[in-house]
Design a protein around this motif. Structure first.
Motif, PDB file in Angstrom:
ATOM      1  N   MET A   1      54.638  18.039  45.606  1.00 59.99           N
ATOM      2  CA  MET A   1      53.659  18.917  44.998  1.00 59.99           C
ATOM      3  C   MET A   1      54.293  19.650  43.832  1.00 59.99           C
ATOM      4  SD  MET A   1      51.401  21.015  47.668  1.00 59.99           S
ATOM      5  CE  MET A   1      51.320  20.306  49.272  1.00 59.99           C
ATOM      6  N   SER A   2      53.548  19.749  42.762  1.00 59.31           N
ATOM      7  CA  SER A   2      54.053  20.520  41.637  1.00 59.31           C
ATOM      8  C   SER A   2      53.592  21.959  41.762  1.00 59.31           C
ATOM      9  CB  SER A   2      53.558  19.915  40.326  1.00 59.31           C
ATOM     10  OG  SER A   2      52.163  20.045  40.240  1.00 59.31           O
ATOM     11  N   GLU A   3      54.245  22.846  41.054  1.00 54.72           N
ATOM     12  CA  GLU A   3      53.899  24.256  41.098  1.00 54.72           C
ATOM     13  C   GLU A   3      52.693  24.541  40.215  1.00 54.72           C
ATOM     14  OE1 GLU A   3      56.999  27.036  40.362  1.00 54.72           O
ATOM     15  OE2 GLU A   3      58.480  25.733  41.290  1.00 54.72           O
ATOM     16  N   ILE A   4      51.991  25.583  40.564  1.00 55.61           N
ATOM     17  CA  ILE A   4      50.952  26.096  39.685  1.00 55.61           C
ATOM     18  C   ILE A   4      51.679  26.984  38.691  1.00 55.61           C
ATOM     19  CG2 ILE A   4      49.014  27.695  39.535  1.00 55.61           C
ATOM     20  CD1 ILE A   4      48.000  26.605  42.109  1.00 55.61           C
ATOM     21  N   HIS A   5      51.514  26.692  37.419  1.00 53.24           N
ATOM     22  CA  HIS A   5      52.239  27.447  36.402  1.00 53.24           C
ATOM     23  C   HIS A   5      51.597  28.801  36.136  1.00 53.24           C
ATOM     24  CE1 HIS A   5      54.807  24.041  35.775  1.00 53.24           C
ATOM     25  NE2 HIS A   5      53.747  23.282  35.660  1.00 53.24           N
ATOM     26  N   THR A   6      50.292  28.866  36.192  1.00 53.60           N
ATOM     27  CA  THR A   6      49.605  30.143  36.026  1.00 53.60           C
ATOM     28  C   THR A   6      48.465  30.187  37.028  1.00 53.60           C
ATOM     29  OG1 THR A   6      48.088  29.254  34.379  1.00 53.60           O
ATOM     30  CG2 THR A   6      50.110  30.274  33.558  1.00 53.60           C
ATOM     31  N   CYS A   7      48.153  31.376  37.449  1.00 49.60           N
ATOM     32  CA  CYS A   7      47.059  31.540  38.400  1.00 49.60           C
ATOM     33  C   CYS A   7      46.295  32.806  38.048  1.00 49.60           C
ATOM     34  CB  CYS A   7      47.591  31.587  39.820  1.00 49.60           C
ATOM     35  SG  CYS A   7      46.291  31.620  41.061  1.00 49.60           S
ATOM     36  N   PRO A   8      45.656  32.816  36.884  1.00 46.12           N
ATOM     37  CA  PRO A   8      44.901  34.022  36.543  1.00 46.12           C
ATOM     38  C   PRO A   8      43.708  34.196  37.478  1.00 46.12           C
ATOM     39  CG  PRO A   8      44.556  32.315  34.895  1.00 46.12           C
ATOM     40  CD  PRO A   8      45.590  31.796  35.857  1.00 46.12           C
ATOM     41  N   VAL A   9      43.414  35.447  37.778  1.00 46.62           N
ATOM     42  CA  VAL A   9      42.267  35.781  38.620  1.00 46.62           C
ATOM     43  C   VAL A   9      41.277  36.523  37.743  1.00 46.62           C
ATOM     44  CG1 VAL A   9      41.489  37.102  40.632  1.00 46.62           C
ATOM     45  CG2 VAL A   9      43.678  35.883  40.701  1.00 46.62           C
ATOM     46  N   ARG A  10      40.013  36.161  37.864  1.00 48.23           N
ATOM     47  CA  ARG A  10      38.954  36.768  37.061  1.00 48.23           C
ATOM     48  C   ARG A  10      37.698  36.902  37.902  1.00 48.23           C
ATOM     49  NH1 ARG A  10      35.252  32.907  36.232  1.00 48.23           N
ATOM     50  NH2 ARG A  10      35.913  30.738  36.033  1.00 48.23           N
ATOM     51  N   PRO A  11      36.744  37.734  37.446  1.00 53.13           N
ATOM     52  CA  PRO A  11      35.455  37.796  38.141  1.00 53.13           C
ATOM     53  C   PRO A  11      34.738  36.444  38.028  1.00 53.13           C
ATOM     54  CG  PRO A  11      35.730  39.687  36.684  1.00 53.13           C
ATOM     55  CD  PRO A  11      36.837  38.718  36.363  1.00 53.13           C
ATOM     56  N   ALA A  12      34.022  36.084  39.057  1.00 51.08           N
ATOM     57  CA  ALA A  12      33.235  34.846  39.025  1.00 51.08           C
ATOM     58  C   ALA A  12      32.067  35.008  38.054  1.00 51.08           C
ATOM     59  CB  ALA A  12      32.718  34.517  40.420  1.00 51.08           C
ATOM     60  N   GLY A 101      49.884  27.079  49.427  1.00 48.97           N
ATOM     61  CA  GLY A 101      51.318  27.309  49.447  1.00 48.97           C
ATOM     62  C   GLY A 101      51.896  27.711  48.114  1.00 48.97           C
ATOM     63  N   ARG A 102      51.058  28.071  47.178  1.00 45.31           N
ATOM     64  CA  ARG A 102      51.523  28.402  45.824  1.00 45.31           C
ATOM     65  C   ARG A 102      51.179  29.825  45.409  1.00 45.31           C
ATOM     66  NH1 ARG A 102      49.638  22.754  43.031  1.00 45.31           N
ATOM     67  NH2 ARG A 102      50.787  21.423  44.448  1.00 45.31           N
ATOM     68  N   GLY A 103      50.812  30.660  46.369  1.00 49.29           N
ATOM     69  CA  GLY A 103      50.573  32.058  46.059  1.00 49.29           C
ATOM     70  C   GLY A 103      49.170  32.398  45.602  1.00 49.29           C
ATOM     71  N   VAL A 104      48.235  31.457  45.699  1.00 48.64           N
ATOM     72  CA  VAL A 104      46.867  31.704  45.228  1.00 48.64           C
ATOM     73  C   VAL A 104      46.185  32.766  46.088  1.00 48.64           C
ATOM     74  CG1 VAL A 104      44.595  30.677  44.831  1.00 48.64           C
ATOM     75  CG2 VAL A 104      46.656  29.413  44.204  1.00 48.64           C
ATOM     76  N   ALA A 105      46.261  32.637  47.397  1.00 51.86           N
ATOM     77  CA  ALA A 105      45.609  33.614  48.280  1.00 51.86           C
ATOM     78  C   ALA A 105      46.205  35.002  48.072  1.00 51.86           C
ATOM     79  CB  ALA A 105      45.735  33.186  49.741  1.00 51.86           C
ATOM     80  N   ARG A 106      47.500  35.074  47.918  1.00 55.73           N
ATOM     81  CA  ARG A 106      48.156  36.364  47.688  1.00 55.73           C
ATOM     82  C   ARG A 106      47.702  36.964  46.356  1.00 55.73           C
ATOM     83  NH1 ARG A 106      51.996  38.190  50.685  1.00 55.73           N
ATOM     84  NH2 ARG A 106      52.609  36.135  51.457  1.00 55.73           N
ATOM     85  N   ALA A 107      47.601  36.145  45.320  1.00 53.26           N
ATOM     86  CA  ALA A 107      47.129  36.628  44.017  1.00 53.26           C
ATOM     87  C   ALA A 107      45.694  37.134  44.117  1.00 53.26           C
ATOM     88  CB  ALA A 107      47.235  35.515  42.974  1.00 53.26           C
ATOM     89  N   LEU A 108      44.853  36.426  44.871  1.00 54.39           N
ATOM     90  CA  LEU A 108      43.470  36.866  45.060  1.00 54.39           C
ATOM     91  C   LEU A 108      43.416  38.192  45.823  1.00 54.39           C
ATOM     92  CD1 LEU A 108      41.875  33.413  45.860  1.00 54.39           C
ATOM     93  CD2 LEU A 108      41.181  34.923  43.978  1.00 54.39           C
ATOM     94  N   LEU A 109      44.206  38.314  46.872  1.00 56.69           N
ATOM     95  CA  LEU A 109      44.233  39.567  47.636  1.00 56.69           C
ATOM     96  C   LEU A 109      44.660  40.732  46.762  1.00 56.69           C
ATOM     97  CD1 LEU A 109      45.798  38.468  51.036  1.00 56.69           C
ATOM     98  CD2 LEU A 109      43.556  39.515  50.708  1.00 56.69           C
ATOM     99  N   ARG A 110      45.718  40.537  46.014  1.00 58.32           N
ATOM    100  CA  ARG A 110      46.217  41.638  45.180  1.00 58.32           C
ATOM    101  C   ARG A 110      45.225  42.007  44.083  1.00 58.32           C
ATOM    102  NH1 ARG A 110      52.686  40.144  45.189  1.00 58.32           N
ATOM    103  NH2 ARG A 110      52.949  40.567  47.422  1.00 58.32           N
ATOM    104  N   ALA A 111      44.547  41.015  43.519  1.00 54.45           N
ATOM    105  CA  ALA A 111      43.506  41.306  42.525  1.00 54.45           C
ATOM    106  C   ALA A 111      42.342  42.050  43.181  1.00 54.45           C
ATOM    107  CB  ALA A 111      43.027  40.011  41.873  1.00 54.45           C
TER     108      ALA A 111
END
Length: 172
Positions: A1-12, A101-111
């Protein structure tokens, strides 16, 4: 698996509806869902109770550089009562299989913490199924604690499953 290089969070936004519906169906599991598996014809993702402004979405790029929705979180007041406006409740969190496994859920929680504080909230709650150990571990690592348990509240896949209530302060 490759890493996600960016994971910006925005309003839907309304234009996310099809992708969110696909993500929701693709991630359905009795590990976290108590409603039956969605079947065609599929209901719209957004409706009167599930509005775009209730969701934050995480975007990622795949190996070819194409953008896709990696996950979403739904954050709403738990009740319409004025005495409860200081609380926000997570009522949905999903991450695409290819982004796990790439921090997406954590980024969403923190946002979500930032968004809730921005709306004047000072407390966040959620409910999680007792057998969902990965989600419970994530929530605990982000400061949530178990505040109550409804033993055997749901019957899923031939067994009774606890409904676990968790909460945390949003104080800095």
């Amino acid at each position: 698996m490759s890493e996600i290089h960016t994971c910006p969070v925005r309003p839907a936004a309304l234009f996310d509806e099809a992708a969110l519906g696909e993500l929701d169906r693709a991630t359905w599991s009795t590990l976290h869902a108590v409603a039956p598996r969605p079947q065609p014809p599929y209901a719209p993702f957004f409706d009167d109770r599930h509005r775009p402004e209730d969701f934050l979405v995480a975007e990622a790029r795949d190996e070819a550089g194409e953008s896709y929705l990696a996950g979403y979180i739904r954050l709403v007041p738990p009740t319409p009562l004025a005495c409860n406006t200081h609380v926000r409740q997570i009522q949905g969190l999903a991450v695409a299989d290819r982004a796990r496994g790439r921090g997406v859920a954590r980024a969403l929680l923190r946002a979500a913490f930032v968004a809730a504080r921005g709306d004047g909230a000072n407390r966040m709650t959620l409910r999680v199924l007792g057998h969902n150990a990965p989600a419970r571990a994530l929530y605990e690592s982000e400061g949530f604690v178990v505040e109550g348990v409804l033993p055997g509240e749901f019957f899923l896949d031939g067994r009774y499953v606890d409904d676990v209530m968790m909460g945390r302060s949003l104080a800095p």
